[in-house]
Design an enzyme around this catalytic site. Structure first.
Site, PDB file in Angstrom:
ATOM      1  N   SER A  29     -63.042  64.764  42.655  1.00  0.00           N
ATOM      2  CA  SER A  29     -63.596  63.624  42.574  1.00  0.00           C
ATOM      3  C   SER A  29     -63.302  62.610  43.689  1.00  0.00           C
ATOM      4  O   SER A  29     -64.177  62.106  44.208  1.00  0.00           O
ATOM      5  CB  SER A  29     -63.373  62.812  41.327  1.00  0.00           C
ATOM      6  OG  SER A  29     -63.671  63.286  40.045  1.00  0.00           O
ATOM      7  N   ASP A 331     -63.585  66.597  31.316  1.00  0.00           N
ATOM      8  CA  ASP A 331     -63.348  68.042  31.860  1.00  0.00           C
ATOM      9  C   ASP A 331     -62.359  68.562  31.151  1.00  0.00           C
ATOM     10  O   ASP A 331     -62.332  69.943  31.410  1.00  0.00           O
ATOM     11  CB  ASP A 331     -63.235  67.658  33.183  1.00  0.00           C
ATOM     12  CG  ASP A 331     -64.640  67.290  33.727  1.00  0.00           C
ATOM     13  OD1 ASP A 331     -65.576  67.532  33.416  1.00  0.00           O
ATOM     14  OD2 ASP A 331     -64.358  66.612  35.234  1.00  0.00           O
ATOM     15  N   ARG A 406     -64.867  75.800  34.586  1.00  0.00           N
ATOM     16  CA  ARG A 406     -63.854  75.426  33.478  1.00  0.00           C
ATOM     17  C   ARG A 406     -63.792  76.167  32.431  1.00  0.00           C
ATOM     18  O   ARG A 406     -62.435  76.408  31.693  1.00  0.00           O
ATOM     19  CB  ARG A 406     -64.088  74.079  33.136  1.00  0.00           C
ATOM     20  CG  ARG A 406     -64.024  72.993  34.497  1.00  0.00           C
ATOM     21  CD  ARG A 406     -63.578  71.677  34.082  1.00  0.00           C
ATOM     22  NE  ARG A 406     -63.916  70.754  35.301  1.00  0.00           N
ATOM     23  CZ  ARG A 406     -63.088  70.253  36.040  1.00  0.00           C
ATOM     24  NH1 ARG A 406     -62.095  70.921  36.152  1.00  0.00           N
ATOM     25  NH2 ARG A 406     -63.588  69.634  37.170  1.00  0.00           N
TER      26      ARG A 406
END
Length: 451
Positions: A29, A331, A406
């Protein structure tokens, strides 16, 4: 015609104790935002610790296509130091070609914010996963500035963005917690005269606000009469180039962290992990479950809180995870579900609707994969319920990751604590956020290999 890249299946076997000190790659990010704001600043920005994954590289290429000069130098230890020579707020040039964002949902949505208030036309596309993700919740508020968007049904990529030459300041209340929507509106506000305000009823990660301040933008935080956070940005500032030290990504750190908690007798230290208050929901949750996680040497680097995490193997107990925690760990639910599968008792994770519009439908993917590995799991609306037995999961399955990094990493961690090896059908997507994942994990002692 370029032949398709073949899948890269990976397999994880039950592991002996993990040990070592590691630093995971830089925060994704923050890396996206550092490149974008460095590209809009006046002068040269030096970035250390940038995540050199495919998603962030796509953002670097996009900023170069619009006039920023970006270079990478390698230090003696092999680390990359990136420099960005910015064009100034309002100085983006119209790209000559399509901007291919690969799998970078964050990069694409934030870039739409920049494009919306520049007098140019750009076309964005991405890989099959990104082209399937909805963009309407970002394009709707950006249209309020005067920009227009033409995409596929449901507001999906490929999409043409026509930025406005005469942007109007906006006050926008975010209907669903989303740092990406908030950030896109704030980035659009940079090249808009007057004040742009985002009203946020539920707090989300504030990397954009922190980095805007780091580059010299004028931001004002407050509360409205309903208790929501208000973020007001004064438009058309002169951003000043500033050095950025990107902390290790807490979302990437989650995988070796949980592995160290679950693999018996493990002792692992993760160095320089970002500890932004809106990013540590997983750490808080694991500690509530009984995980032995010590926070060492807390400090501030480039406006972001950072610390070292010392992790020891621990027995976990199932808990209720409230919906209010979702924005701080959205996440991390796939790897939390793996931890829950090894805990004693039931873990209920509420408010997970956002997982359905990630790189894959993560809620379904996690439930399907866990069930295939012998875990008792159910989905009730937006709640994921995992019934842990406090014993070793069966494993033995091949899990389809659907281009989701992920999901792939989470099930490889499950394989480290399962009776039978766990295989993921394709590990290529892991490089989007965690290049070197397998090498780092095998360095700790984890038996993960290409098959």
């Amino acid at each position: 015609m370029v032949p398709p890249i073949p899948p890269r299946p990976l397999r994880a076997h039950r592991s002996t104790p993990l040990s070592g000190r590691i630093r995971v790659p830089g925060d994704k990010s923050i890396s996206h935002r550092a490149l974008m704001l460095g590209g809009l600043a006046v002068g040269r920005t030096e970035i250390r610790g940038l995540l050199e994954g495919e998603d962030v590289i796509a953002t670097a290429h996009a900023m170069e296509a619009m006039g920023a000069r970006i270079d990478r130098q390698e230090t003696a230890d092999g680390a990359g130091v990136w420099t960005v020579d910015g064009v100034g707020v309002g100085g983006l040039a119209e790209p000559a070609d399509v901007l291919d964002m690969g799998n970078a949902g964050t990069g694409a949505r934030l870039l739409m914010g920049l494009l919306a208030t520049h007098d140019l036309t750009a076309i964005l596309t991405g890989d099959a996963s990104l082209r399937g993700r909805p963009m309407k919740r970002v394009t709707d508020p950006l249209a309020l500035f005067g920009a227009s968007f033409v995409g596929r049904s449901g507001g999906r990529l490929p999409m043409a963005v026509r930025g406005t030459a005469t942007p109007l300041p906006v006050s926008y209340r975010v209907p669903v917690p989303s740092a990406q929507v908030k950030s896109a509106v704030l980035l659009a506000g940079l090249n808009t005269p007057g004040e742009t305000t985002v009203i946020e009823p539920v707090a989300t990660r504030d990397h954009t606000e922190r980095m805007l301040g780091h580059f010299g933008a004028a931001l004002r935080l407050g509360r409205d009469d309903q208790g929501a956070t208000t973020i007001t940005l004064t438009g058309q500032p002169e951003l000043r180039a500033a050095p950025v030290e990107v902390p290790a990504d807490p979302s990437s750190a989650a995988f070796p962290l949980v592995a160290a908690v679950l693999v018996p007798e493990s002792h692992v230290t993760l160095a320089g992990v970002g500890m932004n208050p809106q990013r540590i929901g997983l750490i808080d949750t694991l500690r509530e479950m009984g995980a032995d996680i010590l926070i060492r040497d807390p400090r501030i680097e480039a406006g972001e809180p950072v610390a070292d995490l010392e992790v020891r193997a621990s027995a976990l107990t199932g808990i209720e995870v409230p919906a209010a925690r979702a924005p701080s760990m959205i996440d991390e639910y796939p790897i939390l579900a793996v931890a829950a599968a090894c805990a004693r008792g039931t873990t209920r994770m509420h408010g997970l609707g956002e997982l359905r519009v990630k790189e894959s439908d993560r809620l379904s993917a996690v439930a399907t994969g866990l069930a295939a590995c012998g875990v008792d799991v159910t989905v009730d609306g937006d709640t994921l319920i995992v019934h842990g037995k406090g014993t070793v999961p069966k494993g033995g399955a091949t899990v389809a990751v659907n281009l989701d990094h992920r999901i792939g990493m989470a099930f490889l961690v499950l394989g480290l604590v399962s009776a039978e090896a766990v295989t993921i059908d394709d590990g290529r997507a892991i490089d989007t956020s965690f290049p070197g994942f397998v090498t780092l994990m095998t360095g700790l002692g984890a038996p993960i290999s290409l098959i």
